[in-house]
Design an enzyme around this catalytic site. Structure first.
Site, short mmCIF file in Angstrom:
data_model
loop_
_atom_site.label_atom_id
_atom_site.label_comp_id
_atom_site.label_asym_id
_atom_site.label_seq_id
_atom_site.Cartn_x
_atom_site.Cartn_y
_atom_site.Cartn_z
CB THR A 116 -0.88 -0.03 1.27
OG1 THR A 116 -1.88 -1.01 1.08
CG2 THR A 116 -1.53 1.30 1.57
NE ARG A 144 -10.44 -5.63 4.00
CZ ARG A 144 -9.28 -5.01 3.95
NH1 ARG A 144 -8.90 -4.39 2.85
NH2 ARG A 144 -8.47 -5.01 4.97
CB VAL A 145 -14.06 -0.59 3.05
CG1 VAL A 145 -13.26 0.68 3.20
CG2 VAL A 145 -15.04 -0.48 1.87
N GLY A 146 -10.88 -1.48 3.76
CA GLY A 146 -9.85 -1.53 4.80
C GLY A 146 -9.75 -0.23 5.58
CG ASP A 147 -5.98 0.45 7.40
OD1 ASP A 147 -6.01 -0.39 6.48
OD2 ASP A 147 -4.93 1.03 7.76
CB THR A 167 0.90 0.02 4.92
OG1 THR A 167 0.69 -1.16 4.12
CG2 THR A 167 2.28 -0.07 5.56
N GLY A 168 -0.97 -2.16 6.43
CA GLY A 168 -1.02 -3.38 7.23
C GLY A 168 -2.39 -4.00 7.18
N GLY A 170 -5.79 -4.20 7.61
CA GLY A 170 -6.74 -3.12 7.85
C GLY A 170 -7.72 -3.34 8.98
N1 ASP Z 1 -4.21 -1.54 4.91
C1 ASP Z 1 -4.63 -2.07 3.65
C2 ASP Z 1 -5.99 -2.69 3.80
O1 ASP Z 1 -6.23 -3.37 4.79
C3 ASP Z 1 -3.72 -3.07 3.07
C4 ASP Z 1 -2.24 -2.77 3.11
O2 ASP Z 1 -1.83 -1.82 3.76
O3 ASP Z 1 -1.46 -3.50 2.50
O4 ASP Z 1 -6.78 -2.56 2.90
#
Ligand code: ASP
Length: 249
Positions: A116, A144-147, A167-168, A170
């Site tokens: 990300t 699905r929606v992430g952070d 990033t990570g 979510g």
């Molecule tokens: N944080 C992002 C999500 O969960 C993914 C990522 O950071 O790689 O959508």
């Protein structure tokens, strides 16, 4: 936008595939001087989701738009759209095929380095800002929606505290309200940027089971690049042209 245009990262061109073989991207932007923010979730076809997020911040009365409605707004503003071919990437497709027929959805963290993209910046007027853009997680379904597009979770900026882009995984970042939590530790508890980031990323989030990292900056120009994974692609540059690029610890 240049990181979105680079196919090496999981954002814009280079975004991971959803379970139905398409791309749904999330992005957000926030400015620290006025706490203005714009975000987009589950957008398809728009070349630069982070630009759309900025347009939502600047040209609409809303903070967050999603899906078809967000695309309609982008068309109204004549933003650039690209077709499926533009977003196709063999590497991402192979990653997707490996888990397509399972219930798994997974982070793009090839060798545990996240894909990300996020940026934090301090301008010559002393204002900070944060932006994040992502294709999310491979094989995600049900819209699905992430952070990343959630203000306070994956993206946050406030001149009084810090600008943060995460990033990570979510789901963990949303439940731990990571970006705002760091801002609160600075605002209410007087922690330094480093102390707040280290505590949230390497203590709280780690105990919680959330893998990932973030880039953070304050108006003094202090910069923290924290992560609890094996590595995180990261780079920085100052106005005196000091710069660096790192992947591992
Ligand atoms: N944080 C992002 C999500 O969960 C993914 C990522 O950071 O790689 O959508």
């Amino acid at each position: 936008m240049s990181l979105e245009n680079c196919p090496l990262f999981n954002a814009g061109k280079g975004s991971v595939f959803t379970n139905d073989g398409s791309h749904e991207m999330d992005a957000a932007i926030m400015t620290g001087k006025d706490l203005m923010a714009g975000a987009v979730a589950g957008i398809s076809g728009v070349k630069n989701p982070v630009h759309l997020a900025r347009m939502i911040m600047e040209k609409s009365e809303h903070v967050m738009l999603s899906g078809a409605g967000a695309a309609e707004f982008a068309k109204l503003l004549k933003l650039d759209f690209e077709n499926e071919d533009y977003f196709f990437n063999q590497f991402r497709y192979d990653q997707f095929l490996e888990i397509r027929d399972t219930d798994k959805f997974q982070l793009d963290h090839t060798e545990k380095k996240f894909g990300t993209v996020g940026a934090v910046a301090l301008d010559q007027n002393g204002n900070i800002a944060a932006a994040t853009s992502t294709g999310g997680m491979t094989n995600k379904r049900f819209n699905r929606v992430g952070d990343s597009p959630i203000i306070g979770a994956g993206t946050y900026a406030n001149n009084n505290t810090c600008a943060i882009s995460c990033t990570g995984h979510g789901e963990f970042f949303i439940r731990a309200v990571v970006a705002y939590d760091i801002s609160c530790l600075i605002e209410y508890k007087g922690l330094s940027l480093t102390e707040a980031c280290e505590f949230v990323v390497n203590d709280k989030l780690k105990k919680f089971g959330g893998e990932g990292g973030l880039v953070a900056l304050n108006t003094n120009g202090d910069c923290v690049l924290a992560f609890n994974s094996d590595g995180m692609y990261r780079a920085w540059k100052t106005s005196e042209n000091k710069k660096g690029v790192e992947i591992y610890r």
